[in-house]
Design a protein around this motif. Structure first.
Motif, PDB file in Angstrom:
ATOM      1  N   SER A   1      43.000  68.866  65.167  1.00  0.00           N
ATOM      2  CA  SER A   1      43.730  69.747  66.081  1.00  0.00           C
ATOM      3  C   SER A   1      44.462  68.940  67.149  1.00  0.00           C
ATOM      4  O   SER A   1      45.078  69.523  68.040  1.00  0.00           O
ATOM      5  CB  SER A   1      42.767  70.728  66.756  1.00  0.00           C
TER       6      SER A   1
ATOM      7  N   TRP B   1      36.774  75.311  62.239  1.00  0.00           N
ATOM      8  CA  TRP B   1      37.514  76.189  63.149  1.00  0.00           C
ATOM      9  C   TRP B   1      37.200  77.662  62.905  1.00  0.00           C
ATOM     10  O   TRP B   1      37.537  78.511  63.735  1.00  0.00           O
ATOM     11  CB  TRP B   1      39.013  75.939  62.993  1.00  0.00           C
TER      12      TRP B   1
ATOM     13  N   ASP C   1      37.134  66.572  63.191  1.00  0.00           N
ATOM     14  CA  ASP C   1      38.008  66.822  64.333  1.00  0.00           C
ATOM     15  C   ASP C   1      37.406  66.273  65.626  1.00  0.00           C
ATOM     16  O   ASP C   1      37.486  66.899  66.683  1.00  0.00           O
ATOM     17  CB  ASP C   1      38.295  68.323  64.470  1.00  0.00           C
TER      18      ASP C   1
END
Length: 496
Positions: free
Chosen positions: A83, A210, A230
């Motif tokens: 991200s 996510w 991430d």
């Protein structure tokens, strides 16, 4: 080499592994990873395993100290998603040549490469990976990294996992050891709280995490560090201040979880975010661990309310698929945590499991499968491609879920196939992920292409030919000549 040998031996002695605890002292020293056959990668070497665990740390520069071929095409490994920074997708290598090896220029070239990365990209840290060549010629990676860190004012982390030391799984553990020795605990956060947790062994494949993180956010639970999916270097450096941890893939980072529990009193459990029931149970166990570590018990009530709400929404969405998929047979050719978590998830909506691979599964994984399936007749360590093809071509399964390596077996058998491994394009974790997994299975099974490819090919049959009386004498002679030349008559042709 003695330093590397000591690190590997320490990884093999893993008290948190039930299988390892059951061995005698002599057997325990041999470790749980089979040695590699010279010339064979055995599904991935230790270097590959270390890169898999560490490369998804997105803002770090990953420098391979080796000939160019060792880096290869691993810049986008496992389909992990970020991200933020995309630096992790840039490949760095010292590109050693034969002349460098002969003249002993490896260490100097490594120091120069670290300086160039620092000046061009300014990352918060640089991870250095020696491979078979640089480990065998004896380059002192530890000393170069220490000198570079002092000179350039940033962490330079040596990751001792050359390919020849063992399997990919061993490389996973060596990567966890590198984080423990050089990264975790090096930064003190100023915002530590009673609801901080770590997630270990979660790679955020196709952005799966996510789908889970919003659930934790709604409960007021902060993920201090997701290792490695991430992740950011600063988050991992502060991971020692979390109150609890969840381990998603025990075969990869169980040594890291145990050491963090011993050193910083961070309790952990092994769970899964695949399937509705397992996702709910994972949320419950996270909340319970936090309460044991001093969090307000009211979080338990909020967790149950969230679970009830999300389960109701998910089951309502799945109701449309149950009549279409109930009784369908699935062959699961994967391993590790998916060998039992996906099995449980599919059985929740009435899908029958005709077989699941346990090649990369731990003893604990196999026990879970036995409990879910009530027997071990559907478990197989390894199935040869010929056996897979025979099973699918005989229609013993309606669909196969596997990785890309075996997709062509299913396609040759004219059987629906769905990617369940790291190359997949859809996230399957959490409540929404379970709905997506079922939707993809439904799309694959009921795709009209399978009805078409199973029909006989046009060249295997000929349409019926209607014989008409020739209108003239010349037409009759021509028709007879054509049939005689072909060696057939109109009666020889039939419908497909």
């Amino acid at each position: 080499m003695s330093l590397l040998r000591a690190k590997i031996q320490d990884v093999f002695n893993e008290p948190a592994c039930e299988q390892n605890r059951g061995k005698d002292v002599k057997a325990r020293k041999k470790g749980c990873s089979k040695p590699l056959t010279p010339g064979a990668a055995a599904g991935g070497c230790a270097f590959d395993g270390a890169k898999i665990v560490l490369q998804p740390i997105t803002d770090v520069a990953h420098l391979i100290h080796a000939p160019l071929a060792c880096e290869g095409n691993s810049w986008d490994n496992r389909g992990a998603a970020s991200s933020g920074s995309t630096l992790w997708r840039t490949s760095f290598t010292t590109d050693l040549t034969e002349l460098d090896v002969v003249m002993g220029q490896g260490e100097r070239k490594l120091f120069k490469a670290i300086r160039e990365i620092k000046e061009a990209y300014g990352p918060p840290a640089i991870f250095v990976y020696p491979t078979c060549v640089t480990a065998l010629i004896g380059d002192d990676i530890e000393a170069v990294c220490k000198r570079a860190a002092e000179k350039f004012g940033l962490p330079v982390v040596p990751v001792h996992a050359p390919g020849f030391v063992g399997s990919k799984n061993l490389g996973n553990k060596l990567a966890g050891k590198a984080l423990l020795e050089h990264v975790i605990g090096t930064v003190e956060p100023d915002d530590a709280g009673p609801y901080d947790i770590n997630i270990l062994g979660e790679f955020n494949l196709s952005g799966e995490f996510w789908l889970v993180k919003p659930l934790l956010d709604r409960l007021g639970i902060r993920v201090r560090a997701c290792i490695p999916g991430d992740a950011r270097y600063f988050d991992i450096a502060c991971a020692h201040r979390a109150r609890a941890a969840m381990m998603v893939c025990s075969t990869a980072l169980i040594n890291l979880a145990r050491r963090m529990e011993q050193r910083w009193d961070i309790p952990f459990f092994e769970g899964s975010f695949y399937g509705i029931t397992d996702t709910s149970e994972a949320l419950r166990q996270i909340s319970q661990l936090l309460v044991k570590k001093g969090a307000d018990p009211e979080i338990l009530g909020r967790t149950e309310a969230l679970i009830a709400e999300e389960e109701a929404i998910a089951w309502k969405k799945l109701a449309a698929y149950r009549p279409r998929l109930e009784g369908k047979r699935v062959l699961l050719n994967t391993g590790g945590v998916k060998s039992w978590s996906v099995v449980h998830a599919l059985m929740e909506i009435g899908i029958e499991i005709v077989g699941t691979s346990v090649k990369k599964s731990t003893v604990e994984d196999k026990e879970r499968i036995k409990q879910i399936l009530k027997d071990d007749n559907h478990m197989f360590e390894q199935m040869a491609p010929r056996e897979l093809y025979a099973m699918l071509s005989e229609h013993k399964a309606d669909i196969m879920l596997s990785g890309g390596r075996t997709q062509f077996i299913a396609l040759k058998a004219k059987t629906p196939w769905l990617d369940i491994n790291q190359e997949r394009q859809h996230p399957y974790a959490g409540y929404d992920g379970m709905v997506e997994l079922v939707r993809q299975i439904d799309l694959a099974i009921y795709n009209p292409i399978w009805r078409q490819v199973r029909e006989p090919a046009p060249w295997d049959c000929q349409p019926a030919v209607r014989e008409e009386l020739p209108r003239t004498k010349s037409e009759a002679v021509t028709l007879h000549a054509v049939q005689e030349l072909a060696g057939t008559t109109a009666d020889d042709f039939g419908e497909c």
